[in-house]
Write an enzyme that holds these catalytic residues in place. Structure first.
Site, mmCIF file in Angstrom:
data_model
loop_
_atom_site.group_PDB
_atom_site.id
_atom_site.type_symbol
_atom_site.label_atom_id
_atom_site.label_comp_id
_atom_site.label_asym_id
_atom_site.label_seq_id
_atom_site.Cartn_x
_atom_site.Cartn_y
_atom_site.Cartn_z
ATOM 1 N N LYS A 1 1.015 -1.190 0.190
ATOM 2 C CA LYS A 1 0.038 0.042 -0.539
ATOM 3 C C LYS A 1 0.528 1.522 0.021
ATOM 4 O O LYS A 1 1.985 1.229 1.159
ATOM 5 C CB LYS A 1 -1.008 0.035 0.795
ATOM 6 C CG LYS A 1 -1.795 1.146 2.004
ATOM 7 C CD LYS A 1 -2.390 1.239 2.744
ATOM 8 C CE LYS A 1 -3.569 2.013 2.850
ATOM 9 N NZ LYS A 1 -3.117 3.261 3.212
ATOM 10 N N SER B 1 -1.875 5.108 -3.699
ATOM 11 C CA SER B 1 -1.857 6.112 -2.757
ATOM 12 C C SER B 1 -1.246 6.645 -2.032
ATOM 13 O O SER B 1 -0.002 5.916 -2.150
ATOM 14 C CB SER B 1 -2.677 4.132 -1.401
ATOM 15 O OG SER B 1 -3.116 5.537 -0.280
ATOM 16 N N HIS C 1 -1.809 7.889 0.950
ATOM 17 C CA HIS C 1 -2.170 8.151 2.334
ATOM 18 C C HIS C 1 -2.894 8.862 2.661
ATOM 19 O O HIS C 1 -2.577 9.507 3.727
ATOM 20 C CB HIS C 1 -0.698 7.661 3.028
ATOM 21 C CG HIS C 1 -0.796 6.970 4.723
ATOM 22 N ND1 HIS C 1 0.165 5.935 4.310
ATOM 23 C CD2 HIS C 1 -1.132 7.107 5.684
ATOM 24 C CE1 HIS C 1 -0.269 5.659 5.810
ATOM 25 N NE2 HIS C 1 -0.974 6.186 6.377
ATOM 26 N N ARG D 1 -1.439 12.111 3.526
ATOM 27 C CA ARG D 1 -1.292 12.420 4.679
ATOM 28 C C ARG D 1 0.759 11.981 4.744
ATOM 29 O O ARG D 1 1.113 12.827 5.783
ATOM 30 C CB ARG D 1 -1.891 11.696 6.130
ATOM 31 C CG ARG D 1 -2.691 11.113 6.252
ATOM 32 C CD ARG D 1 -3.729 10.822 6.932
ATOM 33 N NE ARG D 1 -2.940 10.528 8.375
ATOM 34 C CZ ARG D 1 -3.800 11.351 8.959
ATOM 35 N NH1 ARG D 1 -4.667 12.136 8.959
ATOM 36 N NH2 ARG D 1 -3.456 10.849 10.118
ATOM 37 N N ASP E 1 -7.251 4.380 -3.328
ATOM 38 C CA ASP E 1 -7.940 4.742 -2.108
ATOM 39 C C ASP E 1 -7.315 6.551 -2.345
ATOM 40 O O ASP E 1 -6.780 6.755 -2.596
ATOM 41 C CB ASP E 1 -7.606 3.941 -0.802
ATOM 42 C CG ASP E 1 -5.828 4.705 -0.444
ATOM 43 O OD1 ASP E 1 -5.384 5.250 -0.769
ATOM 44 O OD2 ASP E 1 -6.159 3.567 0.469
ATOM 45 N N GLY E 2 -8.428 7.498 -1.883
ATOM 46 C CA GLY E 2 -7.973 8.318 -1.608
ATOM 47 C C GLY E 2 -9.248 9.838 -2.346
ATOM 48 O O GLY E 2 -9.373 9.748 -3.619
ATOM 49 N N GLY E 3 -10.181 10.115 -1.675
ATOM 50 C CA GLY E 3 -11.078 11.115 -2.275
ATOM 51 C C GLY E 3 -12.339 10.565 -2.419
ATOM 52 O O GLY E 3 -12.813 11.276 -2.768
ATOM 53 N N GLY F 1 -11.193 5.453 3.383
ATOM 54 C CA GLY F 1 -10.764 5.885 4.472
ATOM 55 C C GLY F 1 -11.625 7.019 5.207
ATOM 56 O O GLY F 1 -11.936 6.054 6.566
ATOM 57 N N ARG F 2 -11.829 8.584 5.347
ATOM 58 C CA ARG F 2 -11.862 9.124 6.816
ATOM 59 C C ARG F 2 -13.169 9.028 7.332
ATOM 60 O O ARG F 2 -14.099 8.815 7.775
ATOM 61 C CB ARG F 2 -11.643 10.044 6.743
ATOM 62 C CG ARG F 2 -10.558 10.138 6.410
ATOM 63 C CD ARG F 2 -9.972 12.116 5.637
ATOM 64 N NE ARG F 2 -8.421 12.441 6.070
ATOM 65 C CZ ARG F 2 -7.682 12.330 4.646
ATOM 66 N NH1 ARG F 2 -8.097 11.696 3.989
ATOM 67 N NH2 ARG F 2 -6.224 12.865 5.322
HETATM 68 C C1 FMN Z 1 -6.528 9.418 10.666
HETATM 69 C C2 FMN Z 1 -6.243 8.631 9.647
HETATM 70 C C3 FMN Z 1 -5.566 7.106 10.328
HETATM 71 C C4 FMN Z 1 -4.851 6.134 8.889
HETATM 72 N N1 FMN Z 1 -4.011 5.380 10.021
HETATM 73 C C5 FMN Z 1 -3.052 4.672 9.133
HETATM 74 C C6 FMN Z 1 -2.487 3.060 9.149
HETATM 75 O O1 FMN Z 1 -2.274 3.071 10.129
HETATM 76 N N2 FMN Z 1 -2.140 2.858 8.138
HETATM 77 C C7 FMN Z 1 -2.482 2.763 6.501
HETATM 78 O O2 FMN Z 1 -1.612 2.214 5.983
HETATM 79 N N3 FMN Z 1 -3.315 3.785 6.673
HETATM 80 C C8 FMN Z 1 -3.779 4.796 7.709
HETATM 81 N N4 FMN Z 1 -4.834 5.815 6.973
HETATM 82 C C9 FMN Z 1 -4.449 5.893 5.483
HETATM 83 C C10 FMN Z 1 -5.595 5.433 4.885
HETATM 84 O O3 FMN Z 1 -5.734 3.689 4.640
HETATM 85 C C11 FMN Z 1 -5.792 5.669 3.127
HETATM 86 O O4 FMN Z 1 -4.977 5.383 2.563
HETATM 87 C C12 FMN Z 1 -6.663 7.390 3.293
HETATM 88 O O5 FMN Z 1 -7.055 7.893 4.534
HETATM 89 C C13 FMN Z 1 -7.767 7.059 1.964
HETATM 90 O O6 FMN Z 1 -7.600 8.143 1.958
HETATM 91 P P1 FMN Z 1 -9.499 8.835 2.040
HETATM 92 O O7 FMN Z 1 -9.530 8.997 3.852
HETATM 93 O O8 FMN Z 1 -9.904 10.276 1.718
HETATM 94 O O9 FMN Z 1 -10.486 7.430 1.783
HETATM 95 C C14 FMN Z 1 -4.961 7.018 7.925
HETATM 96 C C15 FMN Z 1 -5.815 7.771 7.401
HETATM 97 C C16 FMN Z 1 -6.865 8.613 8.247
HETATM 98 C C17 FMN Z 1 -7.375 10.036 7.777
#
Ligand code: FMN
Length: 344
Positions: free
Chosen positions: A212, A234, A236, A239, A267-269, A290-291
């Site tokens: 990922k 992704s 992330h 982030r 993923d993402g948005g 995710g969110r």
């Molecule tokens: C608060 C928060 C914590 C996250 N923690 C992890 C994590 O522990 N491991 C990981 O692979 N991705 C983590 N992510 C990323 C998500 O898995 C994902 O890639 C991302 O949120 C996708 O975008 P979206 O929130 O716009 O759907 C985190 C994202 C957020 C917002």
């Protein structure tokens, strides 16, 4: 409780760091890491959201009708939907402490499985941030995908063994967590991983291993050569690095590079079933969200998670019916208009 109701409920919580906006697009929470936002200017998050919205659907209802089937076969299992929850950790700083890692993962797995999908589970610095999700996973017969951070090799090996013991259907690693500088400042750094290390993890796992955090065709090919079962395109959620392209922009070139030799998640948005359709049209087999899933879980538990999954799958089915795609395999690039494919 549906997603809308769950979101409104989280707005009434005290100390809930996420604003639970009506449109989760990364604008209000720009730069809030820790928190739920994107790093720096937050452009990785806001661009993910904006670029998906630019893709348009090609309506065509002149075809022999039939039932729409959203079924996806992946990880050797059949899922009723190609929509999966993304791993979300660090819950206390990003949301609040009303759900433990175990309770959160249980709500996510119970809800997504009820809705026909499943979830990727998170990892973190404290042992409970991995063990809690694993307990929830074991209770669900292993129907989920633990996502291990790129720690030192020995710890990764140990966690792979624990995930296998819990019966996981697959294991993932968020290699882009190398950009989570916060972990280093808390005394537990994560590192970029060499392709040969990934190959060792793949071998140790012995079950489908997903990498990922892939954003270029070159990185996708390295994961493929290391033997990965799949990748998650992704950043992330914006982030780990500011100023990246949107994931939907890099997806077509990555698909062109790896073809059908590995599974591609993105993923993402992604916020609606129509967004899911766009991702599948541009080369993804499945999507992670995710969110919004986190908001559903905190506000309405497994019930809201299930309801949100059903809502998204219903929207995906609507897009399929209106574009003449009766199965996921029928969804191709000809069914969308997209003028921002990056030639990378
Ligand atoms: C608060 C928060 C914590 C996250 N923690 C992890 C994590 O522990 N491991 C990981 O692979 N991705 C983590 N992510 C990323 C998500 O898995 C994902 O890639 C991302 O949120 C996708 O975008 P979206 O929130 O716009 O759907 C985190 C994202 C957020 C917002």
């Amino acid at each position: 409780m549906n997603y809308h109701e769950a979101r409104l409920k989280t707005r009434s919580f005290e100390n809930f760091s996420c604003r639970s906006c009506e449109i989760c697009n990364g604008i209000a929470c720009r730069g809030e890491v820790p928190g739920v936002g994107g790093k720096g200017t937050g452009s990785g998050f806001t661009r993910n959201f904006a670029k998906i919205k630019e893709v348009m659907l090609q309506m065509d209802t002149l075809y022999e009708g039939g039932a729409v089937d959203t079924t996806l076969e992946i990880f050797g299992r059949v899922f009723k939907t190609p929509i999966f929850a993304a791993p979300v950790g660090g819950l206390t700083s990003a949301y609040n402490d009303s759900l433990s890692d175990y309770e959160y993962s249980r709500a996510i797995l119970e809800g997504t499985l009820k809705g026909g999908g499943t979830g990727f589970l998170a990892d973190g610095i404290a042992p409970e941030q991995f063990e809690g999700p694993l307990r929830a996973l074991a209770e669900k017969g292993g129907m989920g995908i633990p996502t291990i951070k790129p720690w030192e090799e020995e710890e990764v090996f140990e966690k792979i063994t624990r995930a296998r013991e819990a019966g996981a259907i697959g294991i993932a690693m968020d290699v882009d967590a190398a950009g989570l500088t916060l972990l280093a400042s808390l005394g537990k750094p994560v590192h970029p991983k060499s392709p040969s290390e990934i190959a060792r993890f793949v071998e140790k796992a012995g079950i489908p291993f997903v990498v990922k955090g892939i954003m270029t065709p070159g990185a996708a090919l390295k994961a493929l050569e290391a033997g990965a079962y799949g990748i998650v395109v992704s950043n992330h959620g914006g982030r780990v690095l500011d100023h990246t392209p949107a994931t939907i922009e890099v997806l077509p070139a990555i698909k062109a590079a790896v073809g059908d030799r590995m599974k591609i998640f993105i993923d993402g948005g992604i916020r609606t079933g129509y967004d899911v359709f766009k991702c599948l049209a541009l080369g993804a087999d499945g999507v992670l969200i995710g969110r919004p899933y986190a908001i559903a879980a905190f506000g309405g538990g497994a019930e809201a998670v299930a309801s949100y999954t059903q809502q998204l799958t219903g929207e995906l089915a609507d897009a399929m019916r209106m574009t003449g795609a009766l199965s996921l395999k029928d969804i191709d690039a000809g069914k969308v208009i997209c003028d921002h494919r990056l030639d990378i």
